[in-house]
Design an enzyme around this catalytic site. Structure first.
Site, mmCIF file in Angstrom:
data_model
loop_
_atom_site.group_PDB
_atom_site.id
_atom_site.type_symbol
_atom_site.label_atom_id
_atom_site.label_comp_id
_atom_site.label_asym_id
_atom_site.label_seq_id
_atom_site.Cartn_x
_atom_site.Cartn_y
_atom_site.Cartn_z
ATOM 1 N N GLU A 1 0.816 -1.220 0.000
ATOM 2 C CA GLU A 1 0.000 0.000 0.000
ATOM 3 C C GLU A 1 0.846 1.264 0.000
ATOM 4 O O GLU A 1 1.936 1.293 0.561
ATOM 5 C CB GLU A 1 -0.817 0.060 1.300
ATOM 6 N N CYS B 1 2.238 8.570 2.380
ATOM 7 C CA CYS B 1 2.562 7.622 3.446
ATOM 8 C C CYS B 1 3.088 6.372 2.748
ATOM 9 O O CYS B 1 2.333 5.705 2.025
ATOM 10 C CB CYS B 1 1.300 7.342 4.255
ATOM 11 N N CYS C 1 4.089 -6.961 8.179
ATOM 12 C CA CYS C 1 4.925 -6.567 9.315
ATOM 13 C C CYS C 1 4.942 -7.702 10.325
ATOM 14 O O CYS C 1 3.927 -8.349 10.573
ATOM 15 C CB CYS C 1 4.388 -5.297 9.966
ATOM 16 N N CYS D 1 1.603 -5.402 16.209
ATOM 17 C CA CYS D 1 0.971 -4.526 17.192
ATOM 18 C C CYS D 1 -0.517 -4.882 17.229
ATOM 19 O O CYS D 1 -1.126 -5.136 16.187
ATOM 20 C CB CYS D 1 1.168 -3.063 16.810
ATOM 21 N N CYS E 1 -3.195 -3.322 14.790
ATOM 22 C CA CYS E 1 -2.767 -2.955 13.444
ATOM 23 C C CYS E 1 -3.183 -3.992 12.387
ATOM 24 O O CYS E 1 -2.919 -5.189 12.545
ATOM 25 C CB CYS E 1 -1.246 -2.791 13.441
ATOM 26 N N GLY F 1 4.614 -1.978 7.568
ATOM 27 C CA GLY F 1 5.961 -2.393 7.965
ATOM 28 C C GLY F 1 6.631 -1.464 8.947
ATOM 29 O O GLY F 1 6.189 -0.342 9.183
ATOM 30 N N GLU F 2 7.683 -1.961 9.532
ATOM 31 C CA GLU F 2 8.491 -1.207 10.486
ATOM 32 C C GLU F 2 9.760 -0.755 9.765
ATOM 33 O O GLU F 2 10.623 -1.589 9.423
ATOM 34 C CB GLU F 2 8.803 -2.121 11.695
ATOM 35 N N SER G 1 8.949 6.790 11.058
ATOM 36 C CA SER G 1 8.220 6.403 12.266
ATOM 37 C C SER G 1 8.623 4.988 12.685
ATOM 38 O O SER G 1 8.804 4.119 11.845
ATOM 39 C CB SER G 1 6.721 6.454 11.954
ATOM 40 N N SER H 1 6.538 5.648 17.968
ATOM 41 C CA SER H 1 5.160 5.224 18.235
ATOM 42 C C SER H 1 5.098 4.638 19.635
ATOM 43 O O SER H 1 5.476 3.489 19.854
ATOM 44 C CB SER H 1 4.727 4.172 17.206
ATOM 45 N N LEU H 2 4.634 5.445 20.582
ATOM 46 C CA LEU H 2 4.610 5.008 21.982
ATOM 47 C C LEU H 2 3.375 4.182 22.295
ATOM 48 O O LEU H 2 3.453 3.088 22.807
ATOM 49 C CB LEU H 2 4.642 6.228 22.911
ATOM 50 N N HIS H 3 2.223 4.753 22.041
ATOM 51 C CA HIS H 3 0.913 4.111 22.236
ATOM 52 C C HIS H 3 0.572 3.795 23.699
ATOM 53 O O HIS H 3 -0.537 3.336 23.978
ATOM 54 C CB HIS H 3 0.787 2.818 21.415
ATOM 55 N N ASN I 1 -8.435 3.923 14.100
ATOM 56 C CA ASN I 1 -9.294 3.611 12.950
ATOM 57 C C ASN I 1 -9.742 2.166 13.077
ATOM 58 O O ASN I 1 -8.908 1.273 12.971
ATOM 59 C CB ASN I 1 -8.495 3.725 11.643
ATOM 60 N N CYS J 1 -3.523 1.536 8.035
ATOM 61 C CA CYS J 1 -2.522 0.920 7.163
ATOM 62 C C CYS J 1 -2.705 -0.596 7.163
ATOM 63 O O CYS J 1 -2.949 -1.209 8.183
ATOM 64 C CB CYS J 1 -1.113 1.341 7.586
HETATM 65 S S1 SF4 Z 1 1.865 -0.556 13.820
HETATM 66 FE FE1 SF4 Z 1 3.670 -0.520 12.508
HETATM 67 S S2 SF4 Z 1 5.158 -1.788 13.614
HETATM 68 FE FE2 SF4 Z 1 3.156 -2.261 14.514
HETATM 69 S S3 SF4 Z 1 2.435 -4.059 13.358
HETATM 70 FE FE3 SF4 Z 1 1.631 -2.229 12.342
HETATM 71 S S4 SF4 Z 1 3.097 -1.775 10.725
HETATM 72 FE FE4 SF4 Z 1 4.100 -3.147 12.202
#
Ligand code: SF4
Length: 502
Positions: free
Chosen positions: A234, A252, A259, A263, A266, A306-307, A336, A359-361, A437, A480
């Site tokens: 994407e 973006c 990934c 998370c 996600c 992805g990271e 990020s 990305s703390l969350h 989201n 995402c």
């Molecule tokens: S938030 Fe980012 S690091 Fe976490 S699973 Fe999704 S894409 Fe991967």
């Protein structure tokens, strides 16, 4: 042989030949198999009797209708019906072999493609042949090399290596990065002899076909690119107007197919991990969004699938190309990360002028490790220690991302704790709040507006500035990974051992 008003009825043997001869009026190919093109909606017009493209000697007969068909009849896609249309393998052209392979093993490769892009994909050799499929000589291919990512000097070197003049490199640079051509054939100013030689040597531009485009009412465009191995990735184009009314375009970009960090909230993480993107595949996302909007991209955020720090080398190469070749300023880019051990310090050594967003969350290790499983191996303290090193080395303050999940991390006490944490580490005092989201099958919910405002208010009372991300493209699967999951549901398999960079 079937007889109709127009003469004998045959089954079209090749998509390319059929389209080239103008025999198809349909615009969408749902699946292609040996000897047959199956359409959704409109029906193809078959007007003549093609010869087998393999041996050229045999005409291809319709073995299904046995003389009872009308000239424009072709069944909807059905594997059983498709088999009846199948040409003997010995009669298949190389292109047909590829299409057959794709129809059997990777149907998503073809499904939903326009006729033109199916033909283009076959002719450009973009239908992949995987090792161990028994496809013999098809696996003996020239290694692909990509021009996206090359500097002007490197392109000049390539021209010289083919015995051409150096200035051809400058022309290629212009055509690739400014004119955004997609194939070596489109290097129109370059002599055909050089183009042919480059193609034979395996050179490609590195552009991927667009598999799908979803446009939101607010103008956000989300695209799926189909990569060489038919994986989908994407990218999102977000048009905005700044305070002065100037048009801005943010992209973006994704850095991996899927990934591995999973998370909890996600969509990308839920879809699994396939592989790292190559740097040209990252840059291609920017070029494609510029193509679609016919506008210069002004900002890049590495916040897609992805990271980024799990694919640091390719991300750094793409960052360099975007900066030096596409001329987008480093300060206009944000990388990020949720944090990957040993990578923030490595990134610091490059002293980029781009923003690093963490990305703390969650404001504490316990809660964070529930939301971000990878935090169990990289505790919050260790992450912030590395962030401190980054700040001291680069002089650039960090920003923080915080996805608000209703009832999980959106209480006033979480905001208080977050403010305390940021003051304690003094790395930066700006938090980008992202109201969640919702995605399919998720246990999380979007917080109410009142809850978001209360969270923001608590932070600002503690002298932490915030921006609340306006959700763009909700009707285009905003989160995402959502759109990719819709089109490629099969869990992705990692073809290699996944390892954290050393
Ligand atoms: S938030 Fe980012 S690091 Fe976490 S699973 Fe999704 S894409 Fe991967």
């Amino acid at each position: 042989m079937a007889m109709t008003r127009g003469g004998p009825v045959r089954v079209v043997a090749s998509v390319g030949a059929a389209v080239a001869a103008g025999r198809f009026t349909s615009s969408t190919v749902s699946s292609v198999s040996l000897g047959g093109v199956y359409t959704v909606g409109e029906r193809p017009q078959i007007r003549s009797a093609p010869r087998c493209l393999g041996c050229k000697a045999h005409a291809v007969e319709c073995r299904l209708c046995k003389g009872n068909s009308t000239s424009d009849w072709v069944p909807s896609y059905d594997p059983a019906v498709a088999r009846l249309y199948a040409l003997p393998q010995r009669h298949s052209s190389r292109a047909q072999q590829r299409l057959n392979y794709a129809a059997k093993r990777q149907p998503w490769l073809i499904r939903g493609m326009t006729t033109e892009s199916a033909v283009e994909a076959v002719e450009a050799g973009e239908i992949p042949v995987l090792k161990g499929t028994g496809e013999g000589d098809l696996s003996q291919q020239v290694t692909r090399k990509y021009l996206i990512g090359k500097t002007q000097e490197e392109l000049e070197g390539i021209a010289l290596s083919f015995g051409e003049q150096k200035y051809r490199g400058k022309q290629m640079h212009q055509l690739i990065y400014k004119n955004k051509i997609r194939t070596v054939k489109e290097l129109a100013q370059i002599p055909k002899q050089l183009r042919d030689a480059m193609e034979s040597a395996g050179w490609n531009i590195g552009r991927s076909p667009i598999h799908h485009v979803a446009t939101s009412k607010d103008g956000t465009v989300k695209i799926l690119l189909r990569l060489d191995d038919s994986r989908l990735v994407e990218a999102v184009g977000i048009p905005v107007k700044d305070k002065e009314g100037n048009a801005k375009l943010t992209v973006c970009v994704s850095s991996q197919v899927g990934c591995a960090l999973k998370c909890a909230f996600c969509a990308t993480g839920k879809g699994g991990f396939a592989r790292n993107l190559k740097s040209h595949e990252i840059v291609d996302q920017v070029l494609t969004i510029e193509d679609i909007f016919r506008q210069r991209v002004t900002n890049i955020v590495f916040m897609g699938m992805g990271e980024p720090l799990m694919n640091l080398e390719a991300v750094l190469n793409a960052h360099r190309t975007i900066n030096k070749e596409l001329l987008i300023g480093q300060r206009m880019m944000t990388i990020s990360t949720v944090g990957v051990p040993n990578t923030i310090r490595r990134l610091a050594a490059h002293k980029l002028q781009s923003t690093l967003a963490i990305s703390l969350h969650a404001p504490n290790q316990d809660l964070r490790s529930q939301i971000v499983p990878s935090a169990k191996g990289y505790p919050l303290d260790a992450l912030l220690e590395d962030c401190k090193y980054y700040f001291e080395t680069t002089g650039r303050r960090l920003s923080f991302e915080y996805t608000l999940l209703a009832g999980v991390n959106d209480q006033r006490e979480h905001a208080e704790e977050l403010a305390t944490l940021l003051h304690q580490w003094d790395l930066g005092r700006h938090v980008n709040i992202i109201p969640y989201n919702p995605i399919a099958d998720s246990e999380f919910e979007r917080p109410t507006k009142a809850r978001v405002l209360a969270f923001v208010e608590t932070l600002s009372k503690r002298r932490v500035t915030t921006s609340v991300r306006v959700t763009r493209g909700l009707d285009a699967n905003a989160a995402c990974g959502q759109l990719r999951n819709e089109f490629q549901k099969t869990p992705l398999q990692a073809p290699m051992e996944l390892s954290v960079p050393a």
